[in-house]
Design a protein around this motif. Structure first.
Motif, PDB file in Angstrom:
ATOM      1  N   ILE A   1       4.944   0.968  -7.881  1.00  0.00           N
ATOM      2  CA  ILE A   1       4.842  -0.312  -7.170  1.00  0.00           C
ATOM      3  C   ILE A   1       3.851  -0.267  -6.021  1.00  0.00           C
ATOM      4  CG2 ILE A   1       7.154  -1.108  -7.789  1.00  0.00           C
ATOM      5  CD1 ILE A   1       8.132  -0.083  -5.058  1.00  0.00           C
ATOM      6  N   ASP A   2       3.287   0.888  -5.724  1.00  0.00           N
ATOM      7  CA  ASP A   2       2.317   0.950  -4.632  1.00  0.00           C
ATOM      8  C   ASP A   2       0.911   0.638  -5.137  1.00  0.00           C
ATOM      9  OD1 ASP A   2       2.412   3.488  -6.006  1.00  0.00           O
ATOM     10  OD2 ASP A   2       1.114   4.297  -4.440  1.00  0.00           O
ATOM     11  N   THR A   3       0.042   0.262  -4.212  1.00  0.00           N
ATOM     12  CA  THR A   3      -1.361  -0.018  -4.524  1.00  0.00           C
ATOM     13  C   THR A   3      -2.257   0.732  -3.546  1.00  0.00           C
ATOM     14  OG1 THR A   3      -1.729  -1.908  -3.035  1.00  0.00           O
ATOM     15  CG2 THR A   3      -0.673  -2.374  -5.157  1.00  0.00           C
ATOM     16  N   VAL A   4      -3.517   0.842  -3.908  1.00  0.00           N
ATOM     17  CA  VAL A   4      -4.516   1.242  -2.927  1.00  0.00           C
ATOM     18  C   VAL A   4      -4.760   0.063  -1.996  1.00  0.00           C
ATOM     19  CG1 VAL A   4      -5.630   2.865  -4.491  1.00  0.00           C
ATOM     20  CG2 VAL A   4      -6.404   0.493  -4.452  1.00  0.00           C
ATOM     21  N   LYS A   5      -5.479   0.291  -0.908  1.00  0.00           N
ATOM     22  CA  LYS A   5      -5.881  -0.828  -0.054  1.00  0.00           C
ATOM     23  C   LYS A   5      -7.055  -1.546  -0.709  1.00  0.00           C
ATOM     24  CE  LYS A   5      -4.119   1.168   4.207  1.00  0.00           C
ATOM     25  NZ  LYS A   5      -4.394   1.619   5.594  1.00  0.00           N
ATOM     26  N   PRO A   6      -7.202  -2.846  -0.466  1.00  0.00           N
ATOM     27  CA  PRO A   6      -8.278  -3.582  -1.144  1.00  0.00           C
ATOM     28  C   PRO A   6      -9.652  -3.079  -0.723  1.00  0.00           C
ATOM     29  CG  PRO A   6      -7.214  -4.953   0.518  1.00  0.00           C
ATOM     30  CD  PRO A   6      -6.386  -3.723   0.394  1.00  0.00           C
ATOM     31  N   VAL A   7     -10.526  -2.899  -1.706  1.00  0.00           N
ATOM     32  CA  VAL A   7     -11.906  -2.516  -1.429  1.00  0.00           C
ATOM     33  C   VAL A   7     -12.682  -3.745  -0.951  1.00  0.00           C
ATOM     34  CG1 VAL A   7     -11.855  -0.688  -3.145  1.00  0.00           C
ATOM     35  CG2 VAL A   7     -12.580  -2.975  -3.826  1.00  0.00           C
ATOM     36  N   GLY A   8     -13.899  -3.529  -0.484  1.00  0.00           N
ATOM     37  CA  GLY A   8     -14.744  -4.657  -0.134  1.00  0.00           C
ATOM     38  C   GLY A   8     -15.187  -5.406  -1.380  1.00  0.00           C
ATOM     39  N   GLY A   9     -15.560  -6.653  -1.209  1.00  0.00           N
ATOM     40  CA  GLY A   9     -16.104  -7.426  -2.323  1.00  0.00           C
ATOM     41  C   GLY A   9     -15.148  -8.412  -2.958  1.00  0.00           C
ATOM     42  N   TRP A  10     -13.880  -8.451  -2.498  1.00  0.00           N
ATOM     43  CA  TRP A  10     -12.956  -9.444  -3.043  1.00  0.00           C
ATOM     44  C   TRP A  10     -13.463 -10.844  -2.720  1.00  0.00           C
ATOM     45  CZ3 TRP A  10      -8.232  -9.293  -5.760  1.00  0.00           C
ATOM     46  CH2 TRP A  10      -7.782  -8.011  -6.083  1.00  0.00           C
TER      47      TRP A  10
ATOM     48  N   HIS B   1       0.842  -1.188   0.000  1.00  0.00           N
ATOM     49  CA  HIS B   1       0.000   0.000   0.000  1.00  0.00           C
ATOM     50  C   HIS B   1       0.882   1.244   0.000  1.00  0.00           C
ATOM     51  CE1 HIS B   1      -2.546  -2.952   2.552  1.00  0.00           C
ATOM     52  NE2 HIS B   1      -2.746  -3.168   1.259  1.00  0.00           N
ATOM     53  N   SER B   2       0.350   2.341  -0.463  1.00  0.00           N
ATOM     54  CA  SER B   2       1.118   3.591  -0.531  1.00  0.00           C
ATOM     55  C   SER B   2       1.735   3.912   0.824  1.00  0.00           C
ATOM     56  CB  SER B   2       0.204   4.738  -0.965  1.00  0.00           C
ATOM     57  OG  SER B   2      -0.338   4.484  -2.239  1.00  0.00           O
ATOM     58  N   ARG B   3       3.030   4.268   0.791  1.00  0.00           N
ATOM     59  CA  ARG B   3       3.873   4.562   1.953  1.00  0.00           C
ATOM     60  C   ARG B   3       4.245   3.303   2.743  1.00  0.00           C
ATOM     61  NH1 ARG B   3       0.113   9.105   2.375  1.00  0.00           N
ATOM     62  NH2 ARG B   3       1.146  10.965   1.522  1.00  0.00           N
ATOM     63  N   GLU B   4       3.900   2.128   2.202  1.00  0.00           N
ATOM     64  CA  GLU B   4       4.255   0.860   2.848  1.00  0.00           C
ATOM     65  C   GLU B   4       4.902  -0.071   1.816  1.00  0.00           C
ATOM     66  OE1 GLU B   4       0.617  -0.632   4.492  1.00  0.00           O
ATOM     67  OE2 GLU B   4       0.302   1.121   5.769  1.00  0.00           O
ATOM     68  N   GLU B   5       5.772   0.487   0.964  1.00  0.00           N
ATOM     69  CA  GLU B   5       6.309  -0.277  -0.161  1.00  0.00           C
ATOM     70  C   GLU B   5       7.683  -0.889   0.093  1.00  0.00           C
ATOM     71  OE1 GLU B   5       4.399   3.623  -1.793  1.00  0.00           O
ATOM     72  OE2 GLU B   5       5.927   3.061  -0.309  1.00  0.00           O
ATOM     73  N   LYS B   6       8.215  -0.772   1.294  1.00  0.00           N
ATOM     74  CA  LYS B   6       9.605  -1.176   1.537  1.00  0.00           C
ATOM     75  C   LYS B   6       9.882  -2.625   1.124  1.00  0.00           C
ATOM     76  CE  LYS B   6      13.299  -1.493   4.982  1.00  0.00           C
ATOM     77  NZ  LYS B   6      13.686  -2.833   4.516  1.00  0.00           N
ATOM     78  N   GLU B   7       9.020  -3.546   1.516  1.00  0.00           N
ATOM     79  CA  GLU B   7       9.300  -4.958   1.235  1.00  0.00           C
ATOM     80  C   GLU B   7       9.301  -5.256  -0.257  1.00  0.00           C
ATOM     81  OE1 GLU B   7       7.350  -8.012   3.482  1.00  0.00           O
ATOM     82  OE2 GLU B   7       7.148  -6.737   5.243  1.00  0.00           O
ATOM     83  N   VAL B   8       8.349  -4.693  -0.987  1.00  0.00           N
ATOM     84  CA  VAL B   8       8.329  -4.964  -2.427  1.00  0.00           C
ATOM     85  C   VAL B   8       9.493  -4.244  -3.104  1.00  0.00           C
ATOM     86  CG1 VAL B   8       6.802  -3.070  -3.193  1.00  0.00           C
ATOM     87  CG2 VAL B   8       6.788  -5.238  -4.408  1.00  0.00           C
ATOM     88  N   ALA B   9       9.887  -3.086  -2.605  1.00  0.00           N
ATOM     89  CA  ALA B   9      11.062  -2.393  -3.151  1.00  0.00           C
ATOM     90  C   ALA B   9      12.327  -3.206  -2.892  1.00  0.00           C
ATOM     91  CB  ALA B   9      11.181  -0.995  -2.544  1.00  0.00           C
ATOM     92  N   ASP B  10      12.446  -3.787  -1.707  1.00  0.00           N
ATOM     93  CA  ASP B  10      13.597  -4.643  -1.392  1.00  0.00           C
ATOM     94  C   ASP B  10      13.685  -5.801  -2.386  1.00  0.00           C
ATOM     95  OD1 ASP B  10      14.158  -3.058   0.803  1.00  0.00           O
ATOM     96  OD2 ASP B  10      13.265  -4.436   2.267  1.00  0.00           O
ATOM     97  N   MET B  11      12.542  -6.460  -2.606  1.00  0.00           N
ATOM     98  CA  MET B  11      12.519  -7.601  -3.515  1.00  0.00           C
ATOM     99  C   MET B  11      12.884  -7.184  -4.925  1.00  0.00           C
ATOM    100  SD  MET B  11      10.581  -9.153  -6.105  1.00  0.00           S
ATOM    101  CE  MET B  11       8.890  -8.559  -5.937  1.00  0.00           C
ATOM    102  N   LEU B  12      12.330  -6.082  -5.400  1.00  0.00           N
ATOM    103  CA  LEU B  12      12.589  -5.646  -6.765  1.00  0.00           C
ATOM    104  C   LEU B  12      14.040  -5.221  -6.946  1.00  0.00           C
ATOM    105  CD1 LEU B  12      11.257  -5.191  -9.496  1.00  0.00           C
ATOM    106  CD2 LEU B  12      10.681  -2.864  -8.770  1.00  0.00           C
ATOM    107  N   GLU B  13      14.620  -4.622  -5.939  1.00  0.00           N
ATOM    108  CA  GLU B  13      16.024  -4.223  -6.014  1.00  0.00           C
ATOM    109  C   GLU B  13      16.926  -5.437  -6.212  1.00  0.00           C
ATOM    110  OE1 GLU B  13      19.109  -1.290  -3.601  1.00  0.00           O
ATOM    111  OE2 GLU B  13      17.417  -2.173  -2.516  1.00  0.00           O
ATOM    112  N   VAL B  14      16.676  -6.496  -5.464  1.00  0.00           N
ATOM    113  CA  VAL B  14      17.459  -7.728  -5.610  1.00  0.00           C
ATOM    114  C   VAL B  14      17.220  -8.356  -6.980  1.00  0.00           C
ATOM    115  CG1 VAL B  14      17.785 -10.077  -4.730  1.00  0.00           C
ATOM    116  CG2 VAL B  14      17.535  -8.163  -3.129  1.00  0.00           C
ATOM    117  N   TYR B  15      15.961  -8.351  -7.424  1.00  0.00           N
ATOM    118  CA  TYR B  15      15.629  -8.923  -8.733  1.00  0.00           C
ATOM    119  C   TYR B  15      16.405  -8.200  -9.835  1.00  0.00           C
ATOM    120  CZ  TYR B  15      12.849 -10.596 -12.683  1.00  0.00           C
ATOM    121  OH  TYR B  15      12.448 -11.171 -13.881  1.00  0.00           O
ATOM    122  N   MET B  16      16.453  -6.881  -9.777  1.00  0.00           N
ATOM    123  CA  MET B  16      17.162  -6.122 -10.800  1.00  0.00           C
ATOM    124  C   MET B  16      18.662  -6.393 -10.750  1.00  0.00           C
ATOM    125  SD  MET B  16      14.921  -2.581 -10.532  1.00  0.00           S
ATOM    126  CE  MET B  16      15.970  -1.617 -11.610  1.00  0.00           C
ATOM    127  N   GLN B  17      19.204  -6.553  -9.556  1.00  0.00           N
ATOM    128  CA  GLN B  17      20.614  -6.915  -9.433  1.00  0.00           C
ATOM    129  C   GLN B  17      20.877  -8.272 -10.073  1.00  0.00           C
ATOM    130  OE1 GLN B  17      20.994  -6.661  -5.187  1.00  0.00           O
ATOM    131  NE2 GLN B  17      21.591  -4.493  -5.204  1.00  0.00           N
TER     132      GLN B  17
END
Length: 354
Positions: free
Chosen positions: A73-82, A24-40
């Motif tokens: 790489i950020d997303t909104v939070k999931p809406v209801g109805g999933w 979620h927006s402002r909570e992207e650290k983990e996905v950024a970490d993963m993508l950084e390693v992937y690009m390396q």
């Protein structure tokens, strides 16, 4: 064909990994970490600021123009109805379902793998791939904080779901907080000055006012009163009425110009939360737009906002998926849309002359 197959399978695998990490927006650290390693691991030399990751073509030449490839790489939070777990990518019947699959994970993985191909040969330009954060909230530590770190950009291609048609203009956004003041009194007596009644003609002004300049691509400037607040209890004449106006600007005006017109013509207190999210556009004669047309794609004007608003250079918005799927329950992207995007990005940019 074998190379596209390999890129396609890698892209699908990476998209599934992105979906599996809540970002979620402002909570992207983990996905950024993963993508950084992937690009390396792809042989790139990524740089990072906050949760933004970018790579520059290895043969960078300051004498060449520079093209920016960007998606978020950020997303909104999931809406209801999933009906499924939004963080468990499900591949079925030619679709990948998961939060951020369409907006904008598919663009991230397609642009990255096209970048990997394009930098393998000499191009008449430098290329930068940037996976940015905080796009959904237009955050200060998203793409805006990275641009000063980059070389001068000639133009940018922003990956958002457009069915791979080039959005060559995009509406801007400005949110206004408006205030009309009256005088309180007892509702049972003829006293006070009702702020709600005073606000009615002001609100009608926002509804009916027409800005003189209209855009062929984006139409007119659109103003919508979306929130209103007044009164403390039923027997007190309200002395204050506040309301919020959503303003969608076209490329004919800056937000600052629109704000000046409003304050000159509107009988209330008006304060803009920000004027930084301006409309953006690129000439229909630009070489990248002309090549997109040659590839059978239809230029259009987009009503939705993206990080283009924060880029002080020509941009177009173009990516796999459809905007109507964004921010919805059971969001998905078709796998064939990702394959098509990789192919088109490569054909669009390979040996492109500015």
């Amino acid at each position: 064909m074998e190379e596209i197959d390999s890129l396609f399978y890698d892209s699908i695998d990476l998209l599934k990994r992105i979906i599996a990490i809540p970002s979620h927006s402002r909570e992207e650290k983990e996905v950024a970490d993963m993508l950084e390693v992937y690009m390396q691991n792809c042989g790139l030399n990524p740089k990072r600021k906050e949760n933004n990751i970018w790579a520059i073509s290895p043969d960078f030449d300051i004498n060449k123009p520079t093209i920016l490839l960007n998606s978020h790489i950020d997303t909104v939070k999931p809406v209801g109805g999933w009906t499924v777990d939004p963080y468990n990518a499900i591949e079925s019947e030619g679709k990948i379902t998961g939060l951020g699959s369409n907006d904008a994970g598919a663009s991230v993985v397609s642009l990255l793998h096209a970048f990997i191909v394009l930098i393998k040969k000499e191009q008449p330009y430098n290329l930068i791939f940037l996976a940015s954060s905080e796009e959904e909230v237009s955050g200060k530590t998203g793409v805006e904080c990275v641009l000063p770190e980059l070389p001068p950009i000639s133009f940018g291609l922003v990956g958002e779901p457009t069915d791979m048609n080039p959005a060559i203009a995009e509406k801007g956004l400005m949110v206004l907080d408006c205030c009309v003041r009256g005088q309180s009194g007892h509702a049972a007596r003829e006293e006070g000055e009702n702020a709600i009644y005073k606000a009615i003609p002001v609100i009608n002004w926002f509804k009916s006012y027409q800005f003189s300049k209209q855009s062929d691509l984006l139409g007119k400037v659109k103003m919508s009163v979306t929130m209103i607040q007044s009164g403390t209890q039923h027997n007190v004449i309200p002395d204050l009425c506040t309301f919020v106006v959503d303003v969608r600007s076209n490329e004919c005006y800056s937000n600052a110009e629109i704000l000046e017109i409003i304050t000159q013509n509107c009988d209330c207190e008006v304060k803009a939360r920000s004027t930084r999210l301006n409309s953006s556009s690129i000439s229909s004669n630009h070489s990248v737009v002309q090549r997109a047309v040659m590839l059978g794609k239809q230029p259009f004007g987009s009503p939705t906002l993206s990080d283009q608003a924060l880029m002080p250079f020509p941009t177009l918005k173009m990516g796999p998926g459809q905007s109507s799927r964004s921010h919805t329950a059971d969001e998905f992207v078709k796998t064939e849309e990702i394959r098509e995007a990789i192919e088109i990005y490569i054909r669009l940019l390979d040996n492109l002359k500015s």
